[in-house]
Motif scaffolding. Structure first.
Motif, PDB file in Angstrom:
ATOM      1  N   UNK A 105       0.831  -1.210   0.000  1.00  0.00           N
ATOM      2  CA  UNK A 105       0.000   0.000   0.000  1.00  0.00           C
ATOM      3  C   UNK A 105       0.865   1.259   0.000  1.00  0.00           C
ATOM      4  N   UNK A 106       2.020   1.198   0.673  1.00  0.00           N
ATOM      5  CA  UNK A 106       2.956   2.324   0.629  1.00  0.00           C
ATOM      6  C   UNK A 106       3.402   2.594  -0.803  1.00  0.00           C
ATOM      7  N   UNK A 107       3.709   1.536  -1.520  1.00  0.00           N
ATOM      8  CA  UNK A 107       4.147   1.681  -2.909  1.00  0.00           C
ATOM      9  C   UNK A 107       3.012   2.241  -3.761  1.00  0.00           C
ATOM     10  N   UNK A 108       1.806   1.691  -3.578  1.00  0.00           N
ATOM     11  CA  UNK A 108       0.666   2.171  -4.359  1.00  0.00           C
ATOM     12  C   UNK A 108       0.410   3.648  -4.085  1.00  0.00           C
ATOM     13  N   UNK A 109       0.410   4.020  -2.804  1.00  0.00           N
ATOM     14  CA  UNK A 109       0.175   5.424  -2.480  1.00  0.00           C
ATOM     15  C   UNK A 109       1.290   6.317  -3.023  1.00  0.00           C
ATOM     16  N   UNK A 110       2.532   5.871  -2.903  1.00  0.00           N
ATOM     17  CA  UNK A 110       3.660   6.689  -3.368  1.00  0.00           C
ATOM     18  C   UNK A 110       3.538   6.992  -4.854  1.00  0.00           C
ATOM     19  N   UNK A 111       3.151   5.986  -5.638  1.00  0.00           N
ATOM     20  CA  UNK A 111       2.997   6.207  -7.074  1.00  0.00           C
ATOM     21  C   UNK A 111       1.762   7.056  -7.382  1.00  0.00           C
ATOM     22  N   UNK A 112       0.695   6.831  -6.638  1.00  0.00           N
ATOM     23  CA  UNK A 112      -0.501   7.641  -6.821  1.00  0.00           C
ATOM     24  C   UNK A 112      -0.213   9.107  -6.503  1.00  0.00           C
ATOM     25  N   UNK A 168      18.437  -4.671   5.691  1.00  0.00           N
ATOM     26  CA  UNK A 168      18.655  -3.433   6.442  1.00  0.00           C
ATOM     27  C   UNK A 168      17.496  -2.488   6.107  1.00  0.00           C
ATOM     28  N   UNK A 169      16.698  -2.153   7.116  1.00  0.00           N
ATOM     29  CA  UNK A 169      15.486  -1.358   6.873  1.00  0.00           C
ATOM     30  C   UNK A 169      15.813  -0.001   6.257  1.00  0.00           C
ATOM     31  N   UNK A 170      16.915   0.594   6.651  1.00  0.00           N
ATOM     32  CA  UNK A 170      17.281   1.908   6.125  1.00  0.00           C
ATOM     33  C   UNK A 170      17.632   1.837   4.645  1.00  0.00           C
ATOM     34  N   UNK A 171      18.413   0.825   4.275  1.00  0.00           N
ATOM     35  CA  UNK A 171      18.783   0.660   2.869  1.00  0.00           C
ATOM     36  C   UNK A 171      17.546   0.335   2.032  1.00  0.00           C
ATOM     37  N   UNK A 172      16.686  -0.535   2.561  1.00  0.00           N
ATOM     38  CA  UNK A 172      15.452  -0.874   1.846  1.00  0.00           C
ATOM     39  C   UNK A 172      14.590   0.366   1.645  1.00  0.00           C
ATOM     40  N   UNK A 173      14.552   1.252   2.635  1.00  0.00           N
ATOM     41  CA  UNK A 173      13.773   2.481   2.535  1.00  0.00           C
ATOM     42  C   UNK A 173      14.320   3.389   1.447  1.00  0.00           C
ATOM     43  N   UNK A 174      15.648   3.536   1.398  1.00  0.00           N
ATOM     44  CA  UNK A 174      16.242   4.350   0.332  1.00  0.00           C
ATOM     45  C   UNK A 174      15.834   3.816  -1.036  1.00  0.00           C
ATOM     46  N   UNK A 175      15.839   2.489  -1.170  1.00  0.00           N
ATOM     47  CA  UNK A 175      15.442   1.884  -2.434  1.00  0.00           C
ATOM     48  C   UNK A 175      13.984   2.138  -2.764  1.00  0.00           C
ATOM     49  N   UNK A 176      13.122   1.940  -1.770  1.00  0.00           N
ATOM     50  CA  UNK A 176      11.678   2.141  -1.968  1.00  0.00           C
ATOM     51  C   UNK A 176      11.356   3.585  -2.340  1.00  0.00           C
ATOM     52  N   UNK A 179      12.884   4.551  -5.804  1.00  0.00           N
ATOM     53  CA  UNK A 179      12.191   3.893  -6.909  1.00  0.00           C
ATOM     54  C   UNK A 179      10.853   4.568  -7.202  1.00  0.00           C
ATOM     55  N   UNK A 180      10.096   4.854  -6.154  1.00  0.00           N
ATOM     56  CA  UNK A 180       8.769   5.452  -6.347  1.00  0.00           C
ATOM     57  C   UNK A 180       8.862   6.927  -6.713  1.00  0.00           C
ATOM     58  N   UNK A 181       9.756   7.664  -6.053  1.00  0.00           N
ATOM     59  CA  UNK A 181       9.847   9.102  -6.298  1.00  0.00           C
ATOM     60  C   UNK A 181      10.323   9.397  -7.714  1.00  0.00           C
ATOM     61  N   UNK A 182      11.261   8.602  -8.228  1.00  0.00           N
ATOM     62  CA  UNK A 182      11.800   8.865  -9.554  1.00  0.00           C
ATOM     63  C   UNK A 182      10.744   8.682 -10.649  1.00  0.00           C
ATOM     64  N   UNK A 183       9.621   8.065 -10.290  1.00  0.00           N
ATOM     65  CA  UNK A 183       8.556   7.867 -11.277  1.00  0.00           C
ATOM     66  C   UNK A 183       8.024   9.185 -11.813  1.00  0.00           C
ATOM     67  N   UNK A 184       8.256  10.296 -11.099  1.00  0.00           N
ATOM     68  CA  UNK A 184       7.770  11.580 -11.622  1.00  0.00           C
ATOM     69  C   UNK A 184       8.426  11.912 -12.962  1.00  0.00           C
ATOM     70  N   UNK A 185       9.567  11.265 -13.256  1.00  0.00           N
ATOM     71  CA  UNK A 185      10.269  11.523 -14.502  1.00  0.00           C
ATOM     72  C   UNK A 185       9.647  10.776 -15.693  1.00  0.00           C
ATOM     73  N   UNK A 186       8.950   9.681 -15.404  1.00  0.00           N
ATOM     74  CA  UNK A 186       8.498   8.850 -16.523  1.00  0.00           C
ATOM     75  C   UNK A 186       7.057   8.365 -16.445  1.00  0.00           C
ATOM     76  N   UNK A 187       6.433   8.427 -15.288  1.00  0.00           N
ATOM     77  CA  UNK A 187       5.089   7.879 -15.137  1.00  0.00           C
ATOM     78  C   UNK A 187       4.092   8.650 -15.995  1.00  0.00           C
ATOM     79  N   UNK A 188       3.395   7.922 -16.854  1.00  0.00           N
ATOM     80  CA  UNK A 188       2.416   8.524 -17.764  1.00  0.00           C
ATOM     81  C   UNK A 188       1.029   8.002 -17.389  1.00  0.00           C
ATOM     82  N   UNK A 189       0.228   8.868 -16.773  1.00  0.00           N
ATOM     83  CA  UNK A 189      -1.087   8.427 -16.298  1.00  0.00           C
ATOM     84  C   UNK A 189      -2.022   8.095 -17.458  1.00  0.00           C
ATOM     85  N   UNK A 190      -1.676   8.545 -18.666  1.00  0.00           N
ATOM     86  CA  UNK A 190      -2.487   8.232 -19.844  1.00  0.00           C
ATOM     87  C   UNK A 190      -1.888   7.091 -20.657  1.00  0.00           C
TER      88      UNK A 190
END
Length: 214
Positions: A105-112, A168-176, A179-190
């Motif tokens: 759900x965190x991933x879904x919300x982050x992308x939304x 490592x929770x901190x490293x996993x968080x950086x990845x999460x 990964x989700x934040x960089x979607x602003x560069x390419x995510x096409x809602x259409x």
């Protein structure tokens, strides 16, 4: 503390903007929306207060009635995005006790939120460097709260045996977050894939990597 101004609350331009009379909330919102469009398109440093006011069909007096400076407005934009994230995280934490469901759900919300707050996200990552002092400290504090919540959900999954013990929770968080934040560069809602479908695929990749062996 907001700067006071001797300008009348209803100038000709304001009356044209709000036929029913001066509307503080809509005035503030119009200035924020104007800055969002301008900061995203041409950058914080290349945008003037006058341009923000002009695009909102308001005056500089109206701007300084609601914001101390352009930096103060930038901080407001950044905090809107972070506060929306913190509110959503609280709902996720209270809606499920399953670590895998929470991370999905965190991933879904982050992308939304990238789709919904694209301007905010773009400005957050590209223009944040212009904030200094207390304004920067407050935005950083809220960003750290968001990242701590992500890390806490991953750490909870590790502790309960749902996720691998060597994660490592901190490293996993950086990845999460990255990964989700960089979607602003390419995510096409259409595009051919919906935001929910992109989130499903992201969740599958992440959870398969985190999942503890049976």
């Amino acid at each position: 503390m907001a700067r006071t101004t001797s300008a009348r609350p209803e100038t000709t331009r304001r009356r044209q903007r709000w036929p029913g009379g001066y509307d503080p909330e809509n005035t503030r919102r119009s200035l924020i929306d104007s800055a969002l469009e301008l900061f995203e398109r041409q950058g914080f440093d290349r945008t003037s207060v006058q341009e923000i006011a002009d695009r909102a069909q308001l005056t500089k007096g109206a701007f300084y009635h609601h914001f101390e400076s352009k930096d103060d407005l930038l901080r407001t934009i950044q905090e809107e995005y972070l506060e929306a994230q913190l509110t959503a995280i609280k709902k996720i934490e209270s809606s499920s006790d399953d670590p895998k469901a929470r991370v999905a759900e965190l991933i879904r919300f982050s992308l939304t939120s990238v789709a919904e707050y694209r301007g905010h996200v773009t400005i957050f990552y590209q223009e944040r460097r212009y904030l200094t002092g207390d304004l920067f400290a407050e935005v950083t504090r809220k960003r750290d709260l968001v990242e701590a919540a992500f890390a806490g959900m991953v750490a909870d999954g590790v502790q309960r045996g749902a996720f691998r013990a060597d994660v490592d929770a901190r490293i996993a968080t950086f990845g999460l977050v990255g990964m989700c934040a960089w979607a602003y560069q390419w995510l096409n809602v259409s595009g051919p894939l919906s935001v929910d479908e992109v989130a499903r695929q992201f969740s599958a990749m992440v959870l398969q990597g985190l999942e503890a062996p049976a």
